[in-house]
Each structure stands twice: as C-alpha cells, then as structure tokens.
Design an enzyme around this catalytic site. Structure first.
Site, PDB file in Angstrom:
ATOM      1  N   HIS A   1       0.813  -1.211   0.000  1.00  0.00           N
ATOM      2  CA  HIS A   1       0.000   0.000   0.000  1.00  0.00           C
ATOM      3  C   HIS A   1       0.855   1.274   0.000  1.00  0.00           C
ATOM      4  CE1 HIS A   1      -3.271  -2.524   2.303  1.00  0.00           C
ATOM      5  NE2 HIS A   1      -3.127  -2.897   1.044  1.00  0.00           N
ATOM      6  N   PRO A   2       1.813   1.447  -0.904  1.00  0.00           N
ATOM      7  CA  PRO A   2       2.632   2.662  -0.878  1.00  0.00           C
ATOM      8  C   PRO A   2       1.838   3.882  -1.343  1.00  0.00           C
ATOM      9  CG  PRO A   2       3.154   1.380  -2.823  1.00  0.00           C
ATOM     10  CD  PRO A   2       2.202   0.545  -2.005  1.00  0.00           C
TER      11      PRO A   2
END
Length: 517
Positions: free
Chosen positions: A455-456
């Site tokens: 989930h960057p």
C-alpha cells in the site's frame, strides 16, 4: 499529437483514459510500460501471487531497512494494463471518513469523495447512501468464503469484537468477509472495468510496452513525453495536459528524471533542474504487517484449489477456491477506545504466508494486522539519471517508535485470536510465531518477519508536490493522479485511487464536482 497523454495504465490511468475519452472531441493516449492484461490467469483471482517477480511486476525491493534487521523487503507493483489492480488482492476498502478529513482539505474530504466512490461502484447489494450500483467497477461478495476464514471471523467475535458485514458503510469497526472487485468470480481490474469498454473509441489510443523516460517541458510547461516503445525512441506530444499516473514509486521518479525535485539531488544525478521541490519523493508511507502462521491437518485450506474439480467449478459455476482473493476476511480495531477511527486492519489467509511470501507446502492459516495510521516515513530517490534504472526506495518501516508499539499491540491481539475455540483446529503447529509474548520477543519477531501490505502512497502529496487540483507545483499542463497524491494512507488504496481519478477527470474537464445524494 494528442490532447491528453496519460502515463501509466494502472487504476488511475484506466479511469482517466475512459472518462476523458467520453468526449469525442478530444484525443487521449494512454501509455503503459508493461504488456496487455491478456494472460488468462490474471483474471483468476487466486493466481495473483504467481505474477510477482515476472514481466508483469516491477519487482522492486526496498533498500536495507534499518529497523527490520537490515532486510530488503520485496515490493511487488503491477507492470501491466490495470497496474496493481491486475495483481492485487481485490479488497474493496475505502477507509474511515475521519482519515480523509484529517488531510484538512475540503476539496478532498470524505464527503467530497463519496459521490465519486458511488459513481465508480456497481455494488451487487444495490444502491444506498454509501453505495452505488450503476458504475463500471463491480463490488461483490466473496465466492470462496473458506471455512478457515469464517472460523477467524468467529474467533474475533469470541474475543469480544463485533461482526461487520460492510466495512464501507456507516461503521468500519468489526470483523467479516471483505467485498471484492470481481465479476462472476473473476478479477475485475481497472483495465477490465474502465478501459476495456472504452477501447472501441476512435479517440482513445493505448500503447503498451512503452517506457516513458521523461516529461518534455518547455520552460515550466509540459508538452509531451519521450520514451521507448516497440518502434524505438518516440516523443508523444500533448496539446492540453500530461497526466502522470505511475504510482507511488514511479511517479516521483518520473518527475525527478524530468527535472522536478530536490535541486541538489538532481544535480548529483546530472539532471538539469527545472523546478526545485525537495518534497518530490518524500513522505513515502506503507502498511507493514507481521503475520502469524500455523499449519494444521484439516484439508480445507486453499491448497485444494489445485484439484481438477475446482477448476471445473470455477469455469462452470464461477465460485469455489479459485475465486479466492487469499486475504478473504478480516476486520478493523481501535487500539484505544478513544480513537476517532480504527488504527489496525486484520487480514486472514486460509493458506501459508511464510518467509515473506505465499507457499503451497502445507494446509495452513496466516493472519495479522496492518498498521493503518503509520507514522514512519520513507522516500523515493534516484539511483541514476538513466530512466531504466530502478528508483531507490527506503520505507524506514518502524523508524517511529509509535509504529512499533502499535505493531506489538496488534501481535498480542493476533495471539489472543489464536487462543479462541473457533480456531483451535487450525492452529495446531506454529510455523512463524514469536518466541513468547514478552515485549522483547514481539519486537524481535516484528523486526524479523514484517513485510509490506502493498500500500505505498504519499510521494507526490497534495499541498507539497501537487495543488488542490493535482497540478504539479511550479509547472503548467502537468498533473499527478494516483495514490502518490494521498498525504497519508489508511486503507487498501485501490478504491480511493479510483475515486481520486474519478474526481480528477471532472477537474480536468471543468465539470462541477458531484455532490452527495
């Protein structure tokens, strides 16, 4: 020459290509570094880990993470039409309204974005205040609902937590099965939902296997992009705008390659400075998690998906284990009751995630929590002026003590779940668990076993790199639209990225923003 050139065929890029090309008077070119999404197994939900470390994955790794025993952590990202929505776990999760509101920007508050979530959504449960049912993106119930996943939900309830059948409704807290971006039991990526129906339009051009090297700028004005495709080096001109939708790692990389970033860093790489903005590539955040893994003798895990009868069930009935998104169920918890929103998100997989990846050795269960309100921040920088070189990605997981303390609390909760009656027959043999429940052993386990939840976000943040309309500060006719513009990340990012792109399409077209209905 096109009116709009969109760089990156992921979730945001597919939305923008579809929405902008609705106007037959404008021309749109979407360029994607990877191939088309025509590999049959991309659309079989359970198969997605098989695409990691292949031509469909950027296959990034972090730098040595100081607070994770110096490990380099694998960071899969989709390099294919659909982007990471073609290789993700398909969880539809918007996040709690308070997290959007904490951005302090009314243009991107939850109430502002809710109409765009609804416009995108085709929820099989029907329309309501929180849900839409006539959008391009199908949101469906799990068609696997493995017995182990159901047992985890029951264990969480036994441990005193409420059940919740809609994490995207009025209340986020509780445990249940996730809704998924699937149609008839098959993956429905942004490419399937948005781009495929638009491909017949004559004003939309899609170029795959085209690696953009930099944005072309005349002074501060974006005029197109240059890159390399099947026919060699090409410049694609944009009459109206260039829109970068390359994701939290590649969007800042492309800005820096184009001369937009920290002046000293660009000079060190031999890149002429066009816009000095030291915030480009900063504020990188992600959700780390450390899972517990147990094996058991019950022959009901996702290992059964390899049996021929389940292939037939998938083909003919569109359900069964091949429809599993692996992380089938979970829930949201507040580590302290006075918090305005949950700060932990649990996932359970009825299979073995060991050594940082999926394995198929034994019937197993894996579960743990993501830290939602992560405090630690990393950065994306260049390793070279060569556009084909990978960026340097440093997440700095657990550099802030608050993150480690929350991870310790979440691990204790996971251990408590493992002691519940509902899970008793699935937690027979510990494979990856802490040595004890002492703070010392829990911290050691977290440092040794934490990995990314994929989930960057945050590297081209609203207010520091882009303005309220996602225009790159200091430039003209250049925007960034993807998860990198989110100042913080607090949920599975696919749903909010699509909503952000839906609203960005209206901003670009000059359409009055939607209102909550």
């Amino acid at each position: 020459m096109y009116d709009y050139v969109i760089v990156g065929g992921g979730s945001a890029g597919c939305v923008l290509a579809a929405r902008l090309s609705e106007d037959p008077e404008v021309s749109v070119c979407l360029v994607e570094a990877g191939p088309r999404d025509d590999h049959a197994d991309i659309h079989v939900p359970i198969r997605f880990p098989e695409f990691f470390q292949t031509q469909y994955d950027w296959a990034y790794r972090s730098e040595q993470e100081k607070f994770c025993e110096g490990r380099q952590i694998a960071l899969p990202r989709g390099r294919v039409l659909g982007g990471s929505s073609s290789i993700n776990a398909m969880i539809y999760s918007r996040g709690h309204r308070s997290h959007y509101d904490q951005w302090g920007n009314l243009n991107w508050s939850f109430d502002t974005l809710l109409p765009y979530f609804k416009r995108a959504e085709n929820n099989e449960r029907g329309a309501s205040y929180y849900h839409g049912n006539d959008g391009p993106l199908p949101v469906c119930e799990s068609r696997s609902k493995n017995l182990i996943s159901a047992a985890f939900i029951e264990a969480a309830i036994e441990a005193g937590h409420p059940a919740n059948d809609d994490f995207n409704g009025a209340i986020q807290d509780g445990f249940g099965f996730y809704q998924l971006t699937q149609r008839d039991g098959r993956r429905c990526s942004a490419a399937t939902a948005y781009l495929q129906p638009a491909l017949k339009r004559k004003n939309l051009t899609v170029k795959t296997d085209f690696m953009v090297h930099r944005v072309s700028l005349e002074g501060s004005t974006a005029t197109g992009v240059t890159g390399v495709g099947r026919d060699g080096a090409v410049t694609i001109q944009a009459a109206r705008e260039v829109i970068i939708c390359a994701g939290a790692y590649n969007s800042p990389q492309l800005l820096m390659l184009s001369g937009i970033g920290a002046a000293e860093h660009l000079k060190d790489q031999g890149i002429p400075v066009l816009v000095d903005n030291p915030e480009v590539g900063q504020n990188l955040s992600d959700h780390p998690h450390a899972l517990l893994v147990f094996t058991h003798p019950e022959k009901v895990s996702l290992l059964i998906a390899a049996e021929p009868r389940y292939g037939k069930q998938f083909t003919e009935e569109h359900n069964g284990p091949l429809t599993s998104n692996i992380s089938e169920a979970g829930g949201f918890i507040r580590s302290h009751p006075n918090l305005p929103a949950p700060d932990l998100q649990f996932h359970v997989a009825p299979t073995m995630f060991a050594d940082g990846g999926l394995t198929t050795k034994h019937h197993a269960i894996s579960f743990g929590a993501d830290i939602l309100e992560v405090k630690s921040r990393g950065e994306v920088t260049l390793t070279s002026h060569d556009p084909t070189a990978n960026p340097r990605i440093q997440h700095n997981y657990f550099s802030e003590p608050e993150d480690m303390e929350l991870a310790v609390a979440s691990l204790r909760m996971s251990l408590h779940f493992s002691e519940q009656k509902a899970l008793s027959k699935y937690v027979k043999t510990p494979v990856e668990v802490p040595a004890s429940d002492s703070d010392k052993d829990l911290r050691a386990y977290i440092r040794s076993y934490s990995s990314t939840a994929f989930h960057p976000a945050g590297t081209c943040s609203i207010g520091t790199v882009v303005d309220d309309e996602l225009r790159v500060l200091g430039t003209e006719r250049l925007r960034v639209v993807d998860a990198s513009v989110m100042p913080t990340i607090f949920c599975n990012p696919n749903a909010p990225t699509i909503a952000i792109a839906e609203r960005a399409a209206d901003l670009i077209r000059g359409i009055v923003p939607l209102e909550v209905i």
